[in-house]
Every structure is written in structure tokens, then in C-alpha cells.
Design a protein around this motif. Structure first.
Motif, PDB file in Angstrom:
ATOM      1  N   ALA A  18       0.740  -1.162   0.085  1.00 58.52           N
ATOM      2  CA  ALA A  18      -0.090   0.182  -0.198  1.00 58.52           C
ATOM      3  C   ALA A  18       1.050   1.233   0.238  1.00 58.52           C
ATOM      4  CB  ALA A  18      -1.102  -0.021   1.121  1.00 58.52           C
ATOM      5  N   ASP A  19       1.979   1.245   0.754  1.00 56.75           N
ATOM      6  CA  ASP A  19       2.846   2.482   0.845  1.00 56.75           C
ATOM      7  C   ASP A  19       1.960   3.724   1.327  1.00 56.75           C
ATOM      8  OD1 ASP A  19       5.395   3.475   0.850  1.00 56.75           O
ATOM      9  OD2 ASP A  19       5.468   4.128  -1.022  1.00 56.75           O
ATOM     10  N   ARG A  20       1.279   3.414   2.065  1.00 57.71           N
ATOM     11  CA  ARG A  20       0.615   4.690   2.716  1.00 57.71           C
ATOM     12  C   ARG A  20      -0.093   4.340   4.218  1.00 57.71           C
ATOM     13  NH1 ARG A  20      -4.899   4.447   2.369  1.00 57.71           N
ATOM     14  NH2 ARG A  20      -5.646   2.767   0.881  1.00 57.71           N
ATOM     15  N   PRO A  21      -0.233   5.333   4.962  1.00 56.94           N
ATOM     16  CA  PRO A  21      -0.847   4.733   6.209  1.00 56.94           C
ATOM     17  C   PRO A  21      -2.383   3.945   6.033  1.00 56.94           C
ATOM     18  CG  PRO A  21      -0.389   7.115   6.315  1.00 56.94           C
ATOM     19  CD  PRO A  21      -0.224   6.378   4.900  1.00 56.94           C
ATOM     20  N   TRP A  55       8.386  -1.341  13.996  1.00 51.93           N
ATOM     21  CA  TRP A  55       8.163  -1.539  12.517  1.00 51.93           C
ATOM     22  C   TRP A  55       7.206  -0.668  12.123  1.00 51.93           C
ATOM     23  CZ3 TRP A  55       5.123  -3.337   8.503  1.00 51.93           C
ATOM     24  CH2 TRP A  55       5.791  -3.683   7.309  1.00 51.93           C
ATOM     25  N   LEU A  56       6.098  -0.470  12.789  1.00 53.88           N
ATOM     26  CA  LEU A  56       4.997   0.391  12.688  1.00 53.88           C
ATOM     27  C   LEU A  56       5.104   1.520  13.315  1.00 53.88           C
ATOM     28  CD1 LEU A  56       1.938  -1.931  11.777  1.00 53.88           C
ATOM     29  CD2 LEU A  56       3.457  -0.607  10.098  1.00 53.88           C
ATOM     30  N   MET A  57       4.429   2.597  12.804  1.00 55.44           N
ATOM     31  CA  MET A  57       4.209   3.703  13.763  1.00 55.44           C
ATOM     32  C   MET A  57       2.676   4.133  13.727  1.00 55.44           C
ATOM     33  SD  MET A  57       6.431   6.944  12.246  1.00 55.44           S
ATOM     34  CE  MET A  57       5.542   8.140  13.038  1.00 55.44           C
ATOM     35  N   VAL A  58       2.365   4.977  14.647  1.00 49.14           N
ATOM     36  CA  VAL A  58       0.738   5.205  14.855  1.00 49.14           C
ATOM     37  C   VAL A  58       0.743   6.734  13.976  1.00 49.14           C
ATOM     38  CG1 VAL A  58      -0.955   5.926  16.079  1.00 49.14           C
ATOM     39  CG2 VAL A  58       0.497   4.222  16.802  1.00 49.14           C
ATOM     40  N   VAL A  59      -0.163   6.766  13.049  1.00 51.30           N
ATOM     41  CA  VAL A  59      -0.462   8.077  12.583  1.00 51.30           C
ATOM     42  C   VAL A  59      -1.832   8.529  12.937  1.00 51.30           C
ATOM     43  CG1 VAL A  59      -1.121   9.092  10.197  1.00 51.30           C
ATOM     44  CG2 VAL A  59       0.761   7.405  10.389  1.00 51.30           C
ATOM     45  N   ALA A  74      11.379   9.489   6.277  1.00 53.77           N
ATOM     46  CA  ALA A  74      11.908  10.533   6.340  1.00 53.77           C
ATOM     47  C   ALA A  74      10.740  11.523   6.773  1.00 53.77           C
ATOM     48  CB  ALA A  74      12.561  11.320   5.044  1.00 53.77           C
ATOM     49  N   HIS A  75      10.870  12.648   7.324  1.00 48.49           N
ATOM     50  CA  HIS A  75       9.908  13.673   7.820  1.00 48.49           C
ATOM     51  C   HIS A  75       8.921  13.914   6.514  1.00 48.49           C
ATOM     52  CE1 HIS A  75       7.796  16.647   9.904  1.00 48.49           C
ATOM     53  NE2 HIS A  75       8.131  17.542   8.840  1.00 48.49           N
ATOM     54  N   HIS A  76       7.638  13.752   6.839  1.00 47.08           N
ATOM     55  CA  HIS A  76       6.724  13.843   5.947  1.00 47.08           C
ATOM     56  C   HIS A  76       5.061  14.313   6.543  1.00 47.08           C
ATOM     57  CE1 HIS A  76       6.099   9.808   6.977  1.00 47.08           C
ATOM     58  NE2 HIS A  76       4.816   9.659   6.468  1.00 47.08           N
ATOM     59  N   HIS A  77       4.050  14.385   5.766  1.00 48.37           N
ATOM     60  CA  HIS A  77       3.008  15.104   6.323  1.00 48.37           C
ATOM     61  C   HIS A  77       1.962  14.065   5.693  1.00 48.37           C
ATOM     62  CE1 HIS A  77       4.582  18.406   8.509  1.00 48.37           C
ATOM     63  NE2 HIS A  77       5.263  18.657   7.455  1.00 48.37           N
ATOM     64  N   HIS A  78       0.645  14.133   5.783  1.00 52.15           N
ATOM     65  CA  HIS A  78      -0.394  13.521   5.094  1.00 52.15           C
ATOM     66  C   HIS A  78      -1.557  14.346   4.373  1.00 52.15           C
ATOM     67  CE1 HIS A  78       1.632  11.094   8.354  1.00 52.15           C
ATOM     68  NE2 HIS A  78       1.526  10.154   7.359  1.00 52.15           N
ATOM     69  N   PHE A  79      -2.195  13.640   3.535  1.00 46.36           N
ATOM     70  CA  PHE A  79      -3.356  14.109   2.688  1.00 46.36           C
ATOM     71  C   PHE A  79      -4.477  13.137   3.022  1.00 46.36           C
ATOM     72  CE2 PHE A  79      -6.145  14.181  -0.624  1.00 46.36           C
ATOM     73  CZ  PHE A  79      -6.433  15.304  -1.109  1.00 46.36           C
ATOM     74  N   GLY A  85     -11.818   8.598   2.106  1.00 49.81           N
ATOM     75  CA  GLY A  85     -11.308   8.568   3.305  1.00 49.81           C
ATOM     76  C   GLY A  85      -9.845   8.068   3.315  1.00 49.81           C
ATOM     77  N   ARG A  86      -9.174   7.592   2.427  1.00 52.73           N
ATOM     78  CA  ARG A  86      -7.778   7.307   2.135  1.00 52.73           C
ATOM     79  C   ARG A  86      -6.771   8.241   2.774  1.00 52.73           C
ATOM     80  NH1 ARG A  86      -6.958   4.337  -3.366  1.00 52.73           N
ATOM     81  NH2 ARG A  86      -8.083   6.190  -3.766  1.00 52.73           N
ATOM     82  N   VAL A  87      -5.641   7.821   3.276  1.00 46.57           N
ATOM     83  CA  VAL A  87      -4.673   8.718   3.627  1.00 46.57           C
ATOM     84  C   VAL A  87      -3.496   8.450   2.975  1.00 46.57           C
ATOM     85  CG1 VAL A  87      -3.400   9.647   5.681  1.00 46.57           C
ATOM     86  CG2 VAL A  87      -5.831   9.246   6.025  1.00 46.57           C
ATOM     87  N   PHE A  88      -2.811   9.606   2.588  1.00 50.54           N
ATOM     88  CA  PHE A  88      -1.706   9.526   1.590  1.00 50.54           C
ATOM     89  C   PHE A  88      -0.550  10.168   2.247  1.00 50.54           C
ATOM     90  CE2 PHE A  88      -5.355   9.193  -1.121  1.00 50.54           C
ATOM     91  CZ  PHE A  88      -5.238   7.882  -1.737  1.00 50.54           C
ATOM     92  N   GLU A  89       0.736   9.792   1.976  1.00 54.09           N
ATOM     93  CA  GLU A  89       1.911  10.523   2.430  1.00 54.09           C
ATOM     94  C   GLU A  89       2.377  11.651   1.487  1.00 54.09           C
ATOM     95  OE1 GLU A  89       5.138   7.607   2.947  1.00 54.09           O
ATOM     96  OE2 GLU A  89       3.979   6.694   4.315  1.00 54.09           O
ATOM     97  N   LEU A  90       2.468  12.617   2.219  1.00 59.00           N
ATOM     98  CA  LEU A  90       3.041  13.792   1.387  1.00 59.00           C
ATOM     99  C   LEU A  90       4.573  14.078   1.630  1.00 59.00           C
ATOM    100  CD1 LEU A  90       0.165  16.396   1.868  1.00 59.00           C
ATOM    101  CD2 LEU A  90       0.515  14.946   0.111  1.00 59.00           C
TER     102      LEU A  90
END
Length: 127
Positions: A18-21, A55-59, A74-79, A85-90
Motif C-alpha cells: 500500500a505504501d501509505r498509512p 516496525w510500524l508507527m501510529v498516524v 523521512a519527515h513527511h505529512h499527510h493528505f 477516506g484514504r490517507v496518503f503520504e506527502l
């Protein structure tokens, strides 16, 4: 010591592909394609173990159930898509965002969440 089971392997693969939260329900839906009969209790138990192993972190997004993503990025934010309702990494960050704080304030960390429509949900209907 934690065991590596078929269920845990399927859950790890769900995050890798999935490579996303992901929410626990999303993990269940994805991992069930690899492991018949996988239940939500097993997903919760394995996610907890993967968080404990780091291995996982909470978003956490305001007003929503936690999602999880692979640690060490690396430091990133979310969309968050308003429609699906899906969440993606920015990837990346706004330069000098700390400058928004008033003089004398010391910024330790920050979170930025953008809301709108993802590329799939923002497409006009086919004619």
C-alpha cells in the motif's frame, strides 16, 4: 520474542504494497486476500506487536481512529481524501514553517494534514 506467522507476514505485506498509512479495516481487507479467515482481532494483535517492535508507527489525524505506517521514513505529512477516506503520504515539508510561531515560542515538532480529493476521487465522471 515474537513469532513470524503467515498472518503477520500478510499484514506486513499489506503495508509494504500500500505504501501509505492504513486503518485496521484496510489492513484486514488487504491481508485477507492472502490469508483466508483472517480476523480483526488478529490484525489488532499483530499491529500492536509491530508497533511494539517499532516496525510500524501510529498516524493520528484529528477526530479519527489511528492509522499505521511503516517506521523510519523521512519527515513527511499527510493528505486525507474527503470522499474515500484514504490517507496518503506527502513527501517533504513547507520551508520555514516554524516561522509561523509567534516570537519567543519554541517549536518542537509539527504536523500538517491536507484535506481534499485524491486523484481517483477528483476525476470527473466518464461521459
Amino acid at each position: 520474542m515474537t513469532r513470524n506467522t503467515r498472518q503477520k507476514a500478510a499484514i506486513r505485506e499489506a503495508f509494504e504494497h500500500a505504501d501509505r498509512p492504513l486503518s485496521t479495516d484496510e489492513v484486514l481487507a488487504i491481508a485477507q486476500t492472502a490469508v483466508d479467515g483472517l480476523g480483526i482481532a488478529t490484525v489488532y494483535r499483530n499491529i500492536k506487536a509491530l508497533v511494539d517492535e517499532q516496525w510500524l508507527m501510529v498516524v493520528e489525524l484529528p477526530g479519527e481512529a489511528p492509522r499505521y505506517e511503516i517506521s523510519g521514513k523521512a519527515h513527511h505529512h499527510h493528505f486525507r481524501c474527503d470522499k474515500c477516506g484514504r490517507v496518503f503520504e506527502l513527501h517533504g515539508c513547507v520551508p520555514a514553517i516554524e516561522a509561523l510561531a509567534a516570537p519567543g515560542f519554541l517549536v518542537r515538532t509539527h504536523e500538517v494534514v491536507l484535506y481534499g480529493l485524491c486523484v481517483e476521487c477528483g476525476q470527473p465522471p466518464a461521459a
